[in-house]
Design an enzyme around this catalytic site. Structure first.
Site, PDB file in Angstrom:
ATOM      1  N   HIS A   1      15.754  -5.442  15.706  1.00  0.00           N
ATOM      2  CA  HIS A   1      16.892  -4.867  16.444  1.00  0.00           C
ATOM      3  C   HIS A   1      17.065  -3.385  16.089  1.00  0.00           C
ATOM      4  CE1 HIS A   1      18.408  -8.384  18.404  1.00  0.00           C
ATOM      5  NE2 HIS A   1      18.747  -9.033  17.292  1.00  0.00           N
TER       6      HIS A   1
ATOM      7  N   GLY B   1      47.477  -5.750  19.737  1.00  0.00           N
ATOM      8  CA  GLY B   1      47.280  -4.861  18.595  1.00  0.00           C
ATOM      9  C   GLY B   1      47.286  -3.385  18.907  1.00  0.00           C
TER      10      GLY B   1
ATOM     11  N   GLY C   1      48.736  -3.930  27.909  1.00  0.00           N
ATOM     12  CA  GLY C   1      47.552  -3.533  27.157  1.00  0.00           C
ATOM     13  C   GLY C   1      47.064  -4.631  26.244  1.00  0.00           C
TER      14      GLY C   1
ATOM     15  N   GLU D   1      16.521  -8.801  12.269  1.00  0.00           N
ATOM     16  CA  GLU D   1      17.459  -7.676  12.264  1.00  0.00           C
ATOM     17  C   GLU D   1      16.733  -6.335  12.197  1.00  0.00           C
ATOM     18  OE1 GLU D   1      20.426  -8.208  13.034  1.00  0.00           O
ATOM     19  OE2 GLU D   1      20.388 -10.384  12.759  1.00  0.00           O
TER      20      GLU D   1
ATOM     21  N   LYS E   1      52.419  -2.172  21.150  1.00  0.00           N
ATOM     22  CA  LYS E   1      53.490  -2.367  22.133  1.00  0.00           C
ATOM     23  C   LYS E   1      54.826  -2.679  21.446  1.00  0.00           C
ATOM     24  CE  LYS E   1      51.069  -5.503  24.388  1.00  0.00           C
ATOM     25  NZ  LYS E   1      49.738  -5.359  23.736  1.00  0.00           N
ATOM     26  N   THR E   2      54.794  -3.535  20.438  1.00  0.00           N
ATOM     27  CA  THR E   2      56.035  -3.867  19.715  1.00  0.00           C
ATOM     28  C   THR E   2      56.582  -2.652  18.980  1.00  0.00           C
ATOM     29  OG1 THR E   2      55.268  -6.148  19.428  1.00  0.00           O
ATOM     30  CG2 THR E   2      57.051  -5.402  17.998  1.00  0.00           C
TER      31      THR E   2
END
Length: 497
Positions: A339, A111, A108, A336, A114-115
């Site tokens: 947008h 972040g 995956g 902006e 997994k750990t």
């Protein structure tokens, strides 16, 4: 102490031989060269086995992590817990003749936890825990990696015996470095030898071993792993640890705000909506940054505005001290606003904030507020996104008479979106093969798609120039405007698709 005694004896011998008139220069040179080579080999891992830098966690660190501490990964957790029953109920496994579970591969993006899952596994099955990284195994000297793999399994067993446990978990992060497809590094066979040794160790594991070892690998590049490492009997379970969905993000935010004083106006569900495609690590950073901003304001509670500011920081980076010239700032404000205006026509209620504060590489930005996560994109959705991308440049041209280089990334994104339409079989070309389309044909179709969106954008901007000018002035004065205030000024009467 031994070193000091040996050094003293050596010096005494040298002095004695010198008094005897013996020429010691060649001997001293040989000793110096030998000492240099010994230290070099030792540094590269060819000497003492104690130089292999694995990070041994006496269950203290692993014991602090449980599966309840990991949010947003219910599917992955359930799959792992089901697999761990083969480790916990070892007697039933033996009686049914089931082979032992040797490895779990966690795949995956970075972040996603997994750990943490590897540590939770060690806690769940009450095992010793030892972790390392794939990069620790590969050196310029042939045979070092294979030697270190053997050492790793021996250290795991020794650690389990020391802690009086029957199970040991070996966690190898970035396993693609040592488990990549063999034959790719023809000039460096060390990679292949290291992988071969890992395969040998996995094949040698038995259900009758004194210490039962479970190997957990983690990678975000499972596509480059050698097929041999993924076959059944080695890594028996491949678990996808993906980015969390909206519900998962809400759950993660609840976990990371348990020890933080939240104000009544904080809506974690709304924050979860605004953090589409955030990983668990980014959400933890978000909660931490919001707390830091509350501390800067001398606030005893973390308010909604702190979270909004933290979202911008995690997504875009810290505010920069640079401030464009007045003329440039005016152009950014209109860009902006353009947008945001088109985004509201494409999907009313989607704009969260318009901001002209410089962050990272952006001079300004519009933060959108997706209501739901999208994993499939329709033709109308992609067309709408193209319209939003090109709106900034068209607004500049309408209001100021010309365009600027500020729209370069917008056009690049619009082009990629147009390609999605073409290769997704949604253009006038119908279903096409990417390999059989000429670049000229692709260019013409991209131009046709973007031109069609330009017509829509021009119409919306022409009919709302007064609003653009008004909002631009607000941005120049206050640097930002909330989506709710922007919509009040825009007064969209109906959705226009």
């Amino acid at each position: 102490m031994v070193k000091e005694i040996s050094l003293g004896i050596g010096i005494a011998v040298v002095i004695f031989l010198a008094f005897q008139g013996i020429n010691l220069v060649p001997t001293l040179v040989l000793i110096g060269v030998g000492y240099f080579l010994f230290n070099l080999f030792k540094k590269q891992g060819l000497g003492s086995s104690n130089n292999f830098n694995t990070h041994q966690k006496s269950n203290k660190e692993a014991a602090d992590v449980t599966f309840e501490d990991i949010g947003g990964q219910e599917t992955a957790k359930n799959e792992i817990l089901e697999a761990l029953e083969f480790v916990r109920d070892i007697d039933d496994v033996k009686s049914l003749g089931i082979r032992p579970l040797k490895g779990i591969m966690l795949s995956g993006p970075p972040g996603t936890g997994k750990t943490l899952m590897a540590k939770a596994v060690a806690r769940h099955i009450d095992s010793a825990f030892i972790s390392t990284s794939g990069s620790e195994f590969v050196e310029m000297y042939a045979g070092v990696g294979a030697k270190r793999v053997r050492e790793l399994f021996e250290k795991a067993k020794d650690l389990a015996r020391k802690e009086d446990k029957t199970n040991a978990v070996i966690f190898i992060d970035e396993i693609e470095i040592l488990g990549g497809k063999r034959g790719q590094n023809s000039s460096h066979l060390e990679y292949d030898q290291t992988l071969n040794q890992l395969l040998v160790e996995l094949d040698g594991m038995s259900i009758d071993d004194e210490i039962n070892i479970l190997v957990i690998g983690a990678t975000n590049r499972i596509d480059i792993l050698d097929k041999a490492i993924l076959r059944p009997g080695r890594f028996d379970r491949i678990v996808k640890v993906d980015l969390p969905d909206k519900e998962g993000r809400h759950n993660i935010l609840e976990i990371h705000t348990q020890n933080k004083p939240l104000a009544e106006d904080v809506d974690l569900e709304q924050i979860a909506k605004e953090t589409f495609r955030f990983s668990g690590a980014q959400l933890e950073s978000l909660a931490n940054e919001a707390a830091i901003m509350a501390m800067r304001d001398d606030s005893k509670e973390i308010r909604s505005e702190h979270f909004k500011e933290a979202i911008d920081k995690v997504m875009m980076g810290e505010k920069l001290n640079r401030r464009p010239q007045e003329e440039e700032l005016k152009r950014v404000a209109y860009h902006e606003t353009g947008h945001a205006l088109v985004a509201e026509f494409v999907k009313p209620g989607s704009v969260s904030t318009i901001n002209i504060t410089s962050r990272g590489k952006a001079l300004g930005y519009v933060r959108h507020n997706p209501e739901d996560d999208h994993y499939l994109q329709t033709l109308d959705y992609i067309r709408g996104q193209i319209a939003v991308c090109i709106a900034g440049a068209i607004t500049e041209e309408k209001i100021l008479g010309n365009r600027s280089t500020g729209a370069t990334n917008d056009f690049k994104k619009a082009t990629e979106l147009a390609k999605k339409i073409i290769f997704g079989g949604m253009s006038e070309l119908g279903v096409v093969s990417k390999e059989h389309l000429t670049s000229d044909k692709i260019h013409k179709e991209i131009n046709k798609i973007i031109t069609a969106e330009e017509k829509r954008v021009n119409k919306w901007i022409d009919s709302n120039q007064e609003v653009i000018l008004e909002v631009g002035e607000i941005l120049l004065e206050e640097e930002s405007i909330r989506g709710e205030e922007f919509r009040k000024k825009l007064k969209i009467e109906s959705e226009i698709a």
